[in-house]
Enzyme design. Structure first.
Site, PDB file in Angstrom:
ATOM      1  N   LYS A  31       0.858  -1.182   0.000  1.00 62.89           N
ATOM      2  CA  LYS A  31       0.000   0.000   0.000  1.00 62.89           C
ATOM      3  C   LYS A  31       0.894   1.233   0.000  1.00 62.89           C
ATOM      4  O   LYS A  31       1.656   1.471   0.935  1.00 62.89           O
ATOM      5  CB  LYS A  31      -0.936  -0.014   1.215  1.00 62.89           C
ATOM      6  CG  LYS A  31      -2.034   1.046   1.135  1.00 62.89           C
ATOM      7  CD  LYS A  31      -1.589   2.365   1.740  1.00 62.89           C
ATOM      8  CE  LYS A  31      -2.642   3.449   1.582  1.00 62.89           C
ATOM      9  NZ  LYS A  31      -2.287   4.682   2.300  1.00 62.89           N
ATOM     10  N   GLY A  34      -0.417   8.271  -0.219  1.00 63.05           N
ATOM     11  CA  GLY A  34      -0.364   9.541  -0.935  1.00 63.05           C
ATOM     12  C   GLY A  34       0.601  10.521  -0.315  1.00 63.05           C
ATOM     13  O   GLY A  34       1.177  11.367  -1.018  1.00 63.05           O
ATOM     14  N   GLY A  68      -4.673  10.956  -0.826  1.00 62.45           N
ATOM     15  CA  GLY A  68      -5.267  12.067  -0.082  1.00 62.45           C
ATOM     16  C   GLY A  68      -4.725  13.431  -0.432  1.00 62.45           C
ATOM     17  O   GLY A  68      -5.490  14.346  -0.768  1.00 62.45           O
ATOM     18  N   ASP A 185      -6.285   2.188   3.142  1.00 67.47           N
ATOM     19  CA  ASP A 185      -5.688   1.222   4.062  1.00 67.47           C
ATOM     20  C   ASP A 185      -6.589   0.000   4.226  1.00 67.47           C
ATOM     21  O   ASP A 185      -6.127  -1.142   4.130  1.00 67.47           O
ATOM     22  CB  ASP A 185      -5.432   1.867   5.423  1.00 67.47           C
ATOM     23  CG  ASP A 185      -4.387   2.967   5.354  1.00 67.47           C
ATOM     24  OD1 ASP A 185      -3.424   2.820   4.585  1.00 67.47           O
ATOM     25  OD2 ASP A 185      -4.546   3.982   6.066  1.00 67.47           O
ATOM     26  N   LYS A 244      -5.175   3.107  10.126  1.00 66.38           N
ATOM     27  CA  LYS A 244      -4.128   2.339   9.450  1.00 66.38           C
ATOM     28  C   LYS A 244      -3.789   1.078  10.231  1.00 66.38           C
ATOM     29  O   LYS A 244      -3.719  -0.024   9.669  1.00 66.38           O
ATOM     30  CB  LYS A 244      -2.886   3.205   9.269  1.00 66.38           C
ATOM     31  CG  LYS A 244      -1.830   2.590   8.349  1.00 66.38           C
ATOM     32  CD  LYS A 244      -0.649   3.526   8.168  1.00 66.38           C
ATOM     33  CE  LYS A 244      -1.057   4.847   7.563  1.00 66.38           C
ATOM     34  NZ  LYS A 244      -1.519   4.715   6.172  1.00 66.38           N
TER      35      LYS A 244
END
Length: 289
Positions: A31, A34, A68, A185, A244
């Site tokens: 993952k 951003g 984001g 997430d 997260k």
């Protein structure tokens, strides 16, 4: 910095060899946050180099991303003011259009292109493709925000069978066909569980979990689910790290063998975590020991 000492370089390669053998053929979900991508030129190049390398030694990486900061930047240019409830972006029809533009028009192709430049063929897609991620709305107040309810991983397994690298944007679709914005997430965790991934790695802009919030020297190298839950309950994990870590725990309890939280701004942190004894972040192991 790469060492010029040939003996040290040889030892580094030998240290990596057992991990290369162990994870050959393993699905590794990565993952990419951003916030890391905001340092675009360097961090994206290093991500592509690392992912290309682990693919070349037989691992099967899947990259998942949100975006984001990129969404915020585009919303600001369009004079839209972001709003959040419990860390989730309020997404009306206008904001959903911005989310789609940022993720599918900017972030996703940037990652695909970077991987391609390293000789690693990548395919950009989202949870909408092949009904990969079926989601349901979280609440009326959040608008078009969803949580993944079902993952249909066939489109990913088909791509992995061709040695392509799926690059997946965190958008889902509900049973009526409505596109939904999904927290990246939790989206990555759901995909990792469905793919029976060996590892889920969160590349973020923090070092990992700290035993004591105000002490950077208290980084926890390895933690089990129960310990991580206690850190949340005691307030040692706060703010944006809570969703997260909650996603990470869900993946660990869902069968992912190892979940890692590492600082993606550290050069080649992905390789350091995967292929060295010490690693660079926090590894969460499944179960409650």
């Amino acid at each position: 910095m790469i060492t010029s000492d040939p003996q040290l370089r040889a030892r580094m390669l030998l240290e990596a060899l057992p991990y290369i053998r162990r994870f050959h053929g393993a699905v590794i979900v990565i993952k990419y946050g951003g916030n890391v991508l905001s340092d675009a030129d360097r961090s994206l190049t290093e991500l592509a180099e690392d992912v290309a390398l682990i693919r070349s030694v037989g691992m099967r990486p899947v990259v998942v991303h949100g975006g984001g900061p990129q969404i915020d930047e585009l919303a600001d240019r369009l004079a839209l003011r972001p709003a959040f409830i419990d860390g989730l972006r309020v997404t009306d029809a206008e904001m959903l259009a911005v989310v789609r533009m940022a993720l599918l028009g900017t972030v996703n192709p940037a990652i695909v292109t970077a991987l391609g430049s390293q000789g690693a063929p990548a395919v950009g897609l989202s949870g909408m493709d092949g009904s990969l991620a079926v989601a349901s709305r979280v609440s009326p107040e959040l608008g078009y925000v969803g949580a993944v309810s079902t993952v249909n991983p066939q489109v990913l397994t088909d791509l992995l069978a061709t040695s392509a690298i799926p690059v997946v944007a965190s958008l889902g679709v509900d049973v009526s066909g409505q596109i939904l914005n999904v927290n990246a997430d939790s989206f990555a965790a759901a995909l990792a569980v469905a793919l029976k991934a060996t590892k889920l790695i969160f590349l973020t802009n923090v070092a990992g979990l700290l035993e004591h919030l105000d002490d950077p020297g208290s980084l926890i190298a390895e933690v089990d689910v129960a310990h991580a839950q206690r850190l949340i309950e005691s307030g040692q994990i706060r703010g944006g790290m809570i969703p997260k870590v909650t996603a990470a725990l869900g993946a660990a309890l869902g069968g992912v063998e190892r979940v890692h939280l590492i600082d993606g701004t550290v050069p080649h942190s992905l390789l350091l975590e995967l292929l060295t004894d010490e690693g660079v972040g926090t590894m969460i192991v499944g179960g409650t020991q």
